[in-house]
Design an enzyme around this catalytic site. Sequence first.
Site, mmCIF file in Angstrom:
data_model
loop_
_atom_site.group_PDB
_atom_site.id
_atom_site.type_symbol
_atom_site.label_atom_id
_atom_site.label_comp_id
_atom_site.label_asym_id
_atom_site.label_seq_id
_atom_site.Cartn_x
_atom_site.Cartn_y
_atom_site.Cartn_z
ATOM 1 N N CYS A 252 0.791 -1.207 0.000
ATOM 2 C CA CYS A 252 0.000 0.000 0.000
ATOM 3 C C CYS A 252 0.833 1.271 0.000
ATOM 4 O O CYS A 252 0.305 2.331 0.240
ATOM 5 C CB CYS A 252 -0.866 -0.018 1.236
ATOM 6 S SG CYS A 252 0.096 -0.327 2.724
HETATM 7 C C1 LIG Z 1 0.323 -5.168 3.797
HETATM 8 S S1 LIG Z 1 1.606 -6.343 3.789
HETATM 9 C C2 LIG Z 1 0.725 -7.842 4.051
HETATM 10 C C3 LIG Z 1 0.493 -8.210 5.482
HETATM 11 C C4 LIG Z 1 -0.033 -9.604 5.726
HETATM 12 N N1 LIG Z 1 -1.226 -9.893 5.005
HETATM 13 C C5 LIG Z 1 -0.266 -9.821 7.209
HETATM 14 O O1 LIG Z 1 -1.414 -9.718 7.630
HETATM 15 O O2 LIG Z 1 0.705 -10.065 7.951
HETATM 16 C C6 LIG Z 1 2.019 -6.494 2.076
HETATM 17 C C7 LIG Z 1 3.056 -7.564 1.792
HETATM 18 O O3 LIG Z 1 3.260 -7.699 0.379
HETATM 19 C C8 LIG Z 1 4.586 -8.159 0.194
HETATM 20 N N2 LIG Z 1 4.977 -7.974 -1.216
HETATM 21 C C9 LIG Z 1 5.327 -6.836 -1.844
HETATM 22 N N3 LIG Z 1 5.594 -7.060 -3.140
HETATM 23 C C10 LIG Z 1 5.418 -8.391 -3.336
HETATM 24 C C11 LIG Z 1 5.571 -9.243 -4.465
HETATM 25 N N4 LIG Z 1 5.930 -8.747 -5.653
HETATM 26 N N5 LIG Z 1 5.328 -10.557 -4.309
HETATM 27 C C12 LIG Z 1 4.968 -11.066 -3.107
HETATM 28 N N6 LIG Z 1 4.815 -10.304 -1.996
HETATM 29 C C13 LIG Z 1 5.036 -8.984 -2.110
HETATM 30 C C14 LIG Z 1 5.373 -7.311 1.177
HETATM 31 O O4 LIG Z 1 6.628 -7.887 1.479
HETATM 32 C C15 LIG Z 1 4.412 -7.262 2.379
HETATM 33 O O5 LIG Z 1 4.738 -8.241 3.341
#
Ligand SMILES: C[S@@+](CC[C@H](N)C(=O)[O-])C[C@H]1O[C@@H](n2cnc3c(N)ncnc32)[C@H](O)[C@@H]1O
Length: 330
Positions: free
Chosen positions: A89
Site C-alpha cells: 500500500c
Molecule cells: C500489507 S503487507 C501484508 C500483510 C499480511 N497480510 C499480514 O497480515 O501479515 C504487504 C506484503 O506484500 C509483500 N509484497 C510486496 N511485493 C510483493 C511481491 N511482488 N510478491 C509477493 N509479496 C510482495 C510485502 O513484502 C508485504 O509483506
Amino acid sequence: MKKNPSLAAINTEHGIGSMPKAVSLFSGCGGSDAGVTAAGFDVVMANDVLAYARDVYLSNHPETDYVLGDVAQIESFPGAQLLVGCYPCQGFSQGGVRDPGRKINTLYLEFARALTQIKPKAFIVENVSGMVRKNFSHLLTDQIKVFSEAGYSVKYQVLNAADYGVAQERKRIFIVGTRSDLGIEYQFPAPTHAPDARTTIAQALHGMEEWPEGEFYDREFHWYYLSRDRRRDWHEVSKTIVANPRHMPLHPMSPKLIKREHNVWEFEHDDARKRRFSYKEAARLQGFVPGMIFPDTPAGSLDMRYKVVGNAVPPPLFEAVAKALPDVWD
Ligand SMILES: C[S@@+](CC[C@H](N)C(=O)[O-])C[C@H]1O[C@@H](n2cnc3c(N)ncnc32)[C@H](O)[C@@H]1O
C-alpha cells in the site's frame, strides 16, 4: 523447515470432515492468515517476498506451504474456496509516497490473475483506507472492475480494528467478493466493541515486561516524531501501529506530550524515561496472540521485526470479516 500435517489433513484422517481451504497472497508474517485460520479455514499456501515474514509465519503456522518470492513468478496456485491478499500500500498510505501511478499499485493485477485461475467461492482483500481518497479512486474503481469482470459480486467498506476488539485505531478498507454464480450477498460484520467498551492498551499489554531491553527502538525522538501527539494512555486504544519503528507510538509509561505550537510537541517531563512500543507490544496491539514466536534468524533485525508486525492485518479484524462470509463451503 519441517512441515506438520495440516489441521484439515488431521481432521480427514479422523473422519471429522475437512475444513475449507484458503490460498493467501502478500501474506507477510501471517496477520490476515491467523484470522482466516481462526475463522475455520486451512491456509494451504502463502506467499511473500520478505524472508523474515516467512520465518515468523512458519514458526507460528508450520503447516502452511509458504512460497518465498515475487508473486509474479508463481505460475500455478492450488485450488481453494477462499483467496485472501493484502497487496502493498505504499502508494496510498499516510507514511508512504502518495503517488497513484507507482508500479507497486498494480500488484492487484497479480491478485486478479490468481483469482481467475483459482476461481474460489469468495475472496477478501485488505488495504489502507487512503485508497478511498479522491486521487486514488481510479485505482479502487479499477480493482472493482477487474474483480467483477473475473465473475465476482464485489463490496467494499472501511473498518476500524478498534470496533472488533483490537486495542488500536486502525482504519482499513476491505474488498470482499463472492462468486456471482452463487447468488449470495456479503454483509460486512457489525462492530463487536462499542466505543465505550473497547480493548485498552492496559488489557492488551497485561503481564508484559516494563523495559524489555533490546526489543524496542531507542533512538532519539526527532523533530518529525515530535510534530504530533504520539501518546495514548493505558485506558485508551493505541494509535495506529506502523511498520517504521521511528514512528512507533509512545508507550504510556512515557511522559505526556504537550503541544507548544502548530506541529511542535514536547515531553511534559523531559528528564523522565520514555520509549516507543516494542515490536512484541506492537504485535499484541495488533491482536496477535501472546506467545507469538519471533525466531532469531539471520533476516530478523529489530527493524525487520517491527516491519512485519506493522505491515500485518490485525487477526481479530480479518477473522470477523472472514466469519461474516455465508457458509457456502461444502
Ligand atoms: C500489507 S503487507 C501484508 C500483510 C499480511 N497480510 C499480514 O497480515 O501479515 C504487504 C506484503 O506484500 C509483500 N509484497 C510486496 N511485493 C510483493 C511481491 N511482488 N510478491 C509477493 N509479496 C510482495 C510485502 O513484502 C508485504 O509483506
